[in-house]
Design a protein around this motif. Structure first.
Motif, PDB file in Angstrom:
ATOM      1  N   ILE A  13       0.858  -1.190   0.000  1.00 27.66           N
ATOM      2  CA  ILE A  13       0.000   0.000   0.000  1.00 27.66           C
ATOM      3  C   ILE A  13       0.891   1.236   0.000  1.00 27.66           C
ATOM      4  N   LEU A  21      -2.519  -1.660  -4.001  1.00 23.52           N
ATOM      5  CA  LEU A  21      -3.798  -1.749  -3.271  1.00 23.52           C
ATOM      6  C   LEU A  21      -4.697  -0.532  -3.450  1.00 23.52           C
ATOM      7  N   ILE A  25      -8.182  -2.218  -4.658  1.00 24.79           N
ATOM      8  CA  ILE A  25      -9.363  -2.225  -3.779  1.00 24.79           C
ATOM      9  C   ILE A  25     -10.546  -1.497  -4.439  1.00 24.79           C
ATOM     10  N   PRO A  37      -6.836  -7.344   1.793  1.00 26.16           N
ATOM     11  CA  PRO A  37      -5.443  -6.962   1.538  1.00 26.16           C
ATOM     12  C   PRO A  37      -4.476  -7.720   2.448  1.00 26.16           C
TER      13      PRO A  37
END
Ligand code: PXL
Length: 286
Positions: A13, A21, A25, A37
């Motif tokens: 992330i 991510l 997401i 995640p």
């Protein structure tokens, strides 16, 4: 699993620069797929920035997997991407073997435009073949495909026969489905090409090439739409078409604002495109 599909996304992330991510997401959520995640690292900004702070989460991965196993958590798909250390390959392999019936997707994130990413050591690139060997689907870009095959980054557009050979040789390394993005073909233009070993079928999608428009996270966006489509039952060429069309739309929108490439794709305004889920059929055989 009944209901919403669930994907374990083994990815970093990054605060600044949409990628991994922060792309996966929203994209999968808009497609009605749940993302769990499994962060491999936290970065203040992705590695394309001249400076960034990084916290490696190698130690987190195995206890997280043990927790999911203890809870009896099911995943429809395990999807690995940006890794922060060579040891994380072992933990990805543990995830894949803990969930043998899940769809195993490996995005062998290593580089782009003929160059490796800043944190990708020789050992990490070498060991990527261990993940590729157990995957059902791999989604390298042309740079990553060349690294995996031990080929030079092509100086000239590939002929269709060469493109098929790259796909077949990558599939010989293990995966049933190979999709390569950003492939300049000699018969004209930038393409996404794909191969399904089980049906011996080759596909290509022509992309509208936008000059000098390279944005971070493009491969992550492509792979997550492809995964969402396939989990929803799309055939390979339809999933490739959806993933290319959404990525191309985001490249064009972002390019129109003249943002710096490190900021990534301005996907926020385009997410409704994914929720409408219209059928697309703009593919040809390779
Ligand atoms: O999009 C690939 C990617 C993912 N994660 C991080 C990156 C990159 C590419 O630069 O730096 C942290």
């Amino acid at each position: 699993m009944i209901g919403c599909k669930r994907v374990a996304a083994i990815q970093d992330i990054s605060g600044l620069g949409r990628c991994s991510l922060t792309v996966i997401i929203p994209v999968l959520s808009a497609m009605g797929v749940q993302v769990c995640p499994v962060p491999t690292a936290v970065l203040s900004a992705h590695t394309g920035y001249s400076e960034f702070v990084i916290r490696d989460l190698t130690d987190y991965m195995q206890p997280a997997l043990e927790h999911y196993k203890k809870m009896g958590t099911e995943f429809d798909c395990i999807y690995s991407g940006f890794l922060a250390s060579a040891e994380q390959i072992d933990h990805c392999l543990e995830f894949f073997s803990a969930y043998p019936s899940s769809l195993k997707v490996v995005d062998p994130v290593m580089g782009d435009d003929g160059k490796s990413y800043a944190t990708y050591t020789g050992e990490l690139c070498k060991r990527m073949s261990e993940l590729v060997a157990v995957a059902d689907i791999i989604t390298p870009n042309l740079t990553e495909a060349a690294i995996l095959l031990g080929e030079k980054y092509p100086a000239a557009p590939l002929r269709n026969s060469e493109a098929r050979s790259w796909l077949v040789r990558l599939a010989e390394q293990g995966a049933k489905i190979v999709v390569i993005t950003s492939v300049d073909l000699a018969d004209g233009g930038m393409h996404t090409i794909g191969y399904d070993k089980e049906t011996s079928s080759f596909w290509k999608i022509k992309n509208d090439y936008v000059p000098n428009a390279h944005f971070s996270g493009t491969g992550d966006m492509f792979a997550s739409v492809l995964i969402g489509s396939m989990l929803k039952g799309d055939s390979l060429p339809l999933a490739m078409n959806r993933a290319s069309a959404f990525t191309e739309l985001n490249v064009k929108v972002t390019n129109s604002y003249r943002r710096h490439w490190t900021e990534g794709l301005m996907l926020e305004g385009q997410l409704p495109w994914l929720t409408s889920y219209q059928q697309l059929g703009d593919y040809t055989t390779l």
